[in-house]
Design a protein around this motif. Structure first.
Motif, PDB file in Angstrom:
ATOM      1  N   LEU A 127      -1.543  -2.128  -9.757  1.00  0.00           N
ATOM      2  CA  LEU A 127      -0.251  -2.781  -9.542  1.00  0.00           C
ATOM      3  C   LEU A 127       0.801  -1.760  -9.127  1.00  0.00           C
ATOM      4  O   LEU A 127       1.570  -1.989  -8.187  1.00  0.00           O
ATOM      5  CB  LEU A 127       0.197  -3.502 -10.816  1.00  0.00           C
ATOM      6  CG  LEU A 127      -0.430  -4.871 -11.069  1.00  0.00           C
ATOM      7  CD1 LEU A 127      -0.223  -5.290 -12.518  1.00  0.00           C
ATOM      8  CD2 LEU A 127       0.174  -5.915 -10.123  1.00  0.00           C
ATOM      9  N   ALA A 128       0.814  -0.620  -9.806  1.00  0.00           N
ATOM     10  CA  ALA A 128       1.794   0.411  -9.488  1.00  0.00           C
ATOM     11  C   ALA A 128       1.524   1.082  -8.150  1.00  0.00           C
ATOM     12  O   ALA A 128       2.453   1.506  -7.450  1.00  0.00           O
ATOM     13  CB  ALA A 128       1.806   1.461 -10.600  1.00  0.00           C
ATOM     14  N   ASP A 129       0.248   1.158  -7.762  1.00  0.00           N
ATOM     15  CA  ASP A 129      -0.153   1.934  -6.581  1.00  0.00           C
ATOM     16  C   ASP A 129      -0.516   1.079  -5.374  1.00  0.00           C
ATOM     17  O   ASP A 129      -1.044   1.609  -4.403  1.00  0.00           O
ATOM     18  CB  ASP A 129      -1.370   2.806  -6.923  1.00  0.00           C
ATOM     19  CG  ASP A 129      -1.002   4.034  -7.733  1.00  0.00           C
ATOM     20  OD1 ASP A 129       0.202   4.261  -7.938  1.00  0.00           O
ATOM     21  OD2 ASP A 129      -1.918   4.747  -8.159  1.00  0.00           O
ATOM     22  N   ARG A 130      -0.251  -0.223  -5.418  1.00  0.00           N
ATOM     23  CA  ARG A 130      -0.797  -1.069  -4.356  1.00  0.00           C
ATOM     24  C   ARG A 130      -0.295  -0.676  -2.970  1.00  0.00           C
ATOM     25  O   ARG A 130      -1.045  -0.784  -1.986  1.00  0.00           O
ATOM     26  CB  ARG A 130      -0.512  -2.546  -4.632  1.00  0.00           C
ATOM     27  CG  ARG A 130       0.928  -2.950  -4.775  1.00  0.00           C
ATOM     28  CD  ARG A 130       1.000  -4.406  -5.249  1.00  0.00           C
ATOM     29  NE  ARG A 130       2.344  -4.937  -5.341  1.00  0.00           N
ATOM     30  CZ  ARG A 130       3.142  -4.805  -6.390  1.00  0.00           C
ATOM     31  NH1 ARG A 130       2.717  -4.127  -7.447  1.00  0.00           N
ATOM     32  NH2 ARG A 130       4.363  -5.331  -6.392  1.00  0.00           N
ATOM     33  N   ASP A 131       0.928  -0.193  -2.838  1.00  0.00           N
ATOM     34  CA  ASP A 131       1.428   0.223  -1.525  1.00  0.00           C
ATOM     35  C   ASP A 131       0.759   1.530  -1.081  1.00  0.00           C
ATOM     36  O   ASP A 131       0.418   1.697   0.102  1.00  0.00           O
ATOM     37  CB  ASP A 131       2.942   0.392  -1.559  1.00  0.00           C
ATOM     38  CG  ASP A 131       3.659  -0.935  -1.756  1.00  0.00           C
ATOM     39  OD1 ASP A 131       3.084  -1.982  -1.394  1.00  0.00           O
ATOM     40  OD2 ASP A 131       4.788  -0.934  -2.290  1.00  0.00           O
ATOM     41  N   ILE A 132       0.576   2.454  -2.024  1.00  0.00           N
ATOM     42  CA  ILE A 132      -0.105   3.706  -1.703  1.00  0.00           C
ATOM     43  C   ILE A 132      -1.562   3.442  -1.359  1.00  0.00           C
ATOM     44  O   ILE A 132      -2.101   3.976  -0.382  1.00  0.00           O
ATOM     45  CB  ILE A 132       0.002   4.689  -2.888  1.00  0.00           C
ATOM     46  CG1 ILE A 132       1.452   5.132  -3.074  1.00  0.00           C
ATOM     47  CG2 ILE A 132      -0.908   5.891  -2.687  1.00  0.00           C
ATOM     48  CD1 ILE A 132       1.676   5.988  -4.308  1.00  0.00           C
ATOM     49  N   ALA A 140      -2.877   0.912  -0.054  1.00  0.00           N
ATOM     50  CA  ALA A 140      -3.004   0.292   1.260  1.00  0.00           C
ATOM     51  C   ALA A 140      -3.008   1.330   2.380  1.00  0.00           C
ATOM     52  O   ALA A 140      -3.509   1.061   3.481  1.00  0.00           O
ATOM     53  CB  ALA A 140      -1.869  -0.703   1.476  1.00  0.00           C
ATOM     54  N   ALA A 141      -2.463   2.520   2.104  1.00  0.00           N
ATOM     55  CA  ALA A 141      -2.371   3.554   3.131  1.00  0.00           C
ATOM     56  C   ALA A 141      -3.498   4.577   3.056  1.00  0.00           C
ATOM     57  O   ALA A 141      -3.553   5.491   3.880  1.00  0.00           O
ATOM     58  CB  ALA A 141      -1.025   4.278   3.009  1.00  0.00           C
ATOM     59  N   VAL A 142      -4.390   4.447   2.061  1.00  0.00           N
ATOM     60  CA  VAL A 142      -5.481   5.414   1.865  1.00  0.00           C
ATOM     61  C   VAL A 142      -6.802   4.736   2.223  1.00  0.00           C
ATOM     62  O   VAL A 142      -7.103   3.649   1.723  1.00  0.00           O
ATOM     63  CB  VAL A 142      -5.511   5.920   0.407  1.00  0.00           C
ATOM     64  CG1 VAL A 142      -6.708   6.827   0.172  1.00  0.00           C
ATOM     65  CG2 VAL A 142      -4.207   6.666   0.088  1.00  0.00           C
ATOM     66  N   ALA A 143      -7.592   5.380   3.073  1.00  0.00           N
ATOM     67  CA  ALA A 143      -8.819   4.755   3.585  1.00  0.00           C
ATOM     68  C   ALA A 143      -9.759   4.332   2.470  1.00  0.00           C
ATOM     69  O   ALA A 143     -10.342   3.241   2.512  1.00  0.00           O
ATOM     70  CB  ALA A 143      -9.517   5.726   4.543  1.00  0.00           C
ATOM     71  N   ARG A 144      -9.921   5.178   1.440  1.00  0.00           N
ATOM     72  CA  ARG A 144     -10.894   4.890   0.385  1.00  0.00           C
ATOM     73  C   ARG A 144     -10.466   3.727  -0.505  1.00  0.00           C
ATOM     74  O   ARG A 144     -11.315   3.092  -1.150  1.00  0.00           O
ATOM     75  CB  ARG A 144     -11.106   6.149  -0.474  1.00  0.00           C
ATOM     76  CG  ARG A 144     -12.221   6.051  -1.479  1.00  0.00           C
ATOM     77  CD  ARG A 144     -12.396   7.362  -2.236  1.00  0.00           C
ATOM     78  NE  ARG A 144     -11.181   7.760  -2.926  1.00  0.00           N
ATOM     79  CZ  ARG A 144     -10.807   7.297  -4.120  1.00  0.00           C
ATOM     80  NH1 ARG A 144     -11.551   6.409  -4.745  1.00  0.00           N
ATOM     81  NH2 ARG A 144      -9.688   7.722  -4.681  1.00  0.00           N
ATOM     82  N   THR A 145      -9.163   3.419  -0.540  1.00  0.00           N
ATOM     83  CA  THR A 145      -8.673   2.421  -1.502  1.00  0.00           C
ATOM     84  C   THR A 145      -8.062   1.181  -0.851  1.00  0.00           C
ATOM     85  O   THR A 145      -7.665   0.259  -1.569  1.00  0.00           O
ATOM     86  CB  THR A 145      -7.612   3.055  -2.417  1.00  0.00           C
ATOM     87  OG1 THR A 145      -6.542   3.592  -1.623  1.00  0.00           O
ATOM     88  CG2 THR A 145      -8.220   4.167  -3.261  1.00  0.00           C
ATOM     89  N   ARG A 146      -7.988   1.113   0.458  1.00  0.00           N
ATOM     90  CA  ARG A 146      -7.274  -0.007   1.071  1.00  0.00           C
ATOM     91  C   ARG A 146      -7.982  -1.349   0.892  1.00  0.00           C
ATOM     92  O   ARG A 146      -7.363  -2.403   1.037  1.00  0.00           O
ATOM     93  CB  ARG A 146      -7.020   0.264   2.553  1.00  0.00           C
ATOM     94  CG  ARG A 146      -8.257   0.356   3.432  1.00  0.00           C
ATOM     95  CD  ARG A 146      -7.859   0.355   4.918  1.00  0.00           C
ATOM     96  NE  ARG A 146      -6.977   1.446   5.223  1.00  0.00           N
ATOM     97  CZ  ARG A 146      -7.308   2.501   5.973  1.00  0.00           C
ATOM     98  NH1 ARG A 146      -8.549   2.594   6.456  1.00  0.00           N
ATOM     99  NH2 ARG A 146      -6.448   3.449   6.224  1.00  0.00           N
ATOM    100  N   ASP A 147      -9.281  -1.324   0.558  1.00  0.00           N
ATOM    101  CA  ASP A 147     -10.013  -2.573   0.332  1.00  0.00           C
ATOM    102  C   ASP A 147     -10.013  -3.018  -1.124  1.00  0.00           C
ATOM    103  O   ASP A 147     -10.697  -3.985  -1.475  1.00  0.00           O
ATOM    104  CB  ASP A 147     -11.458  -2.442   0.823  1.00  0.00           C
ATOM    105  CG  ASP A 147     -11.553  -2.543   2.339  1.00  0.00           C
ATOM    106  OD1 ASP A 147     -10.636  -3.109   2.955  1.00  0.00           O
ATOM    107  OD2 ASP A 147     -12.541  -2.034   2.900  1.00  0.00           O
ATOM    108  N   LEU A 195      -0.661  12.678   3.695  1.00  0.00           N
ATOM    109  CA  LEU A 195       0.059  11.811   4.620  1.00  0.00           C
ATOM    110  C   LEU A 195       1.040  10.892   3.900  1.00  0.00           C
ATOM    111  O   LEU A 195       2.144  10.647   4.396  1.00  0.00           O
ATOM    112  CB  LEU A 195      -0.932  10.970   5.432  1.00  0.00           C
ATOM    113  CG  LEU A 195      -1.768  11.728   6.473  1.00  0.00           C
ATOM    114  CD1 LEU A 195      -2.805  10.802   7.094  1.00  0.00           C
ATOM    115  CD2 LEU A 195      -0.863  12.308   7.561  1.00  0.00           C
ATOM    116  N   VAL A 196       0.653  10.386   2.720  1.00  0.00           N
ATOM    117  CA  VAL A 196       1.513   9.431   2.015  1.00  0.00           C
ATOM    118  C   VAL A 196       2.371  10.094   0.944  1.00  0.00           C
ATOM    119  O   VAL A 196       3.153   9.430   0.270  1.00  0.00           O
ATOM    120  CB  VAL A 196       0.683   8.286   1.390  1.00  0.00           C
ATOM    121  CG1 VAL A 196      -0.051   7.528   2.467  1.00  0.00           C
ATOM    122  CG2 VAL A 196      -0.284   8.799   0.333  1.00  0.00           C
ATOM    123  N   GLY A 197       2.228  11.411   0.768  1.00  0.00           N
ATOM    124  CA  GLY A 197       3.073  12.131  -0.174  1.00  0.00           C
ATOM    125  C   GLY A 197       2.642  12.080  -1.622  1.00  0.00           C
ATOM    126  O   GLY A 197       3.457  12.307  -2.519  1.00  0.00           O
TER     127      GLY A 197
END
Length: 322
Positions: free
Chosen positions: A95-100, A102-109, A223-225
């Protein structure tokens, strides 16, 4: 209970164990929620549970006695609680990281960034898991309950650590190894030096394995900081891993000595095998470490279940011989 109807097509998470039971056997409508709890990736539950069992065994060693029926229940309760609280914690993390994510290949799914689960449904799912864990917690002794409740604070803060510190793996280590204190308190009825030394050993162990794990995401994190020890250490990571290995071995050895010097010499000798077994396994991981090899990094990370269980074997033998 949330409506388990997914909002997006069902899809497995890339780093899930192949042929895991969630993808093979779980009802399709529930798969996103089970993935949200990482039940398709049980390694995290093991890494949360093993310190609880370490603490329980060390507490028995400190008390100079073998396990009772109550202790066997505590071991079972820790397994149930670890699965439930890991699920609740991962839901909170996502919930806290859903935006991050979405920007990371390993976790966007993952279920939240991919739209398979809504934030409201995830909150309800987290609450249900936490409530079930609370019922299990109530079966523990009062001191163990109080210690466990105190551990909720670092667990709640962890998802935000990567935004403010280069050491989020340390925050994870504080939270993931809190169970060593809970297990020791359940067996010994107190918290003293052996418990805290064991917790420190677990913290060093987590810094070791989660730094390895974080190397999978170094480029996307940059890339996402997002900060991590993998990004902080860079090419010096092997040197830091060696330091964490030595710290884990030294602190676990000190914990065993502090707990077992008043008991049976055989029990102490057996329990002292734990830090050596842990160190041997971690040294093997360090020798194989290749920061650019993603599949290898994941295999090394997952192998820490076996490292922790090896240490538990010797701690358990020491407790049985006490």
């Amino acid at each position: 209970m949330p409506d388990p109807t997914p909002r997006a097509p069902d899809r497995a998470v890339p780093d899930a164990a192949p042929l895991n039971w969630v993808d093979r056997r779980a009802p399709p409508r529930w798969r996103p929620f089970l993935r949200l709890s990482r039940l398709d990736r049980p390694i995290g539950t093991w890494l949360l549970l093993i310190p609880c069992w370490w603490g329980l065994a060390l507490g028995l060693l400190a008390e100079g006695r073998g396990p009772s029926l109550a202790d066997l229940w505590f071991a079972t309760a820790f397994a149930l609680g670890a699965a439930l609280m890991r699920g609740a914690g991962c839901t909170w993390n996502d919930l806290a990281d859903r935006d991050i994510d979405a920007a990371v290949a390993r976790t966007r799914d993952r279920p939240l960034p991919s739209g398979q689960v809504t934030p409201r449904a995830a909150l309800l799912w987290m609450a249900a898991q936490a409530a079930a864990a609370g019922l299990v917690l109530l079966t523990l002794p009062p001191l163990a309950i109080a210690v466990a409740l105190a551990g909720l604070a670092p667990a709640a803060l962890y998802p935000f650590a990567k935004r403010v510190t280069w050491w989020p793996q340390a925050v994870l280590g504080v939270a993931f190894n809190w169970g060593a204190l809970v297990g020791y308190a359940a067996a010994a009825g107190r918290l003293d030096a052996p418990a805290w030394l064991l917790w420190g050993a677990g913290l060093a162990w987590t810094l070791f394995y989660d730094t390895i794990y974080a190397h999978q995401d170094r480029e996307d994190d940059a890339l996402v900081g997002v900060r991590s020890t993998a990004r902080l250490f860079g090419d010096t990571t092997p040197r830091w891993l060696r330091r964490f290995l030595l710290a884990a071995v030294a602190l676990m050895g000190a914990a065993v000595l502090a707990a077992g010097t008043g008991g049976s010499p055989l029990a102490l000798a057996l329990a002292l095998g734990a830090p050596w077994a842990l160190g041997w396994h971690l040294a093997g991981q360090l020798a194989r470490f290749r920061p650019e090899d993603g599949p290898l990094l994941l295999r090394l990370f997952r192998s820490n279940r076996d490292a922790g269980l090896l240490a538990l074997l010797f701690l358990g033998l020491g407790a049985l011989a006490a």
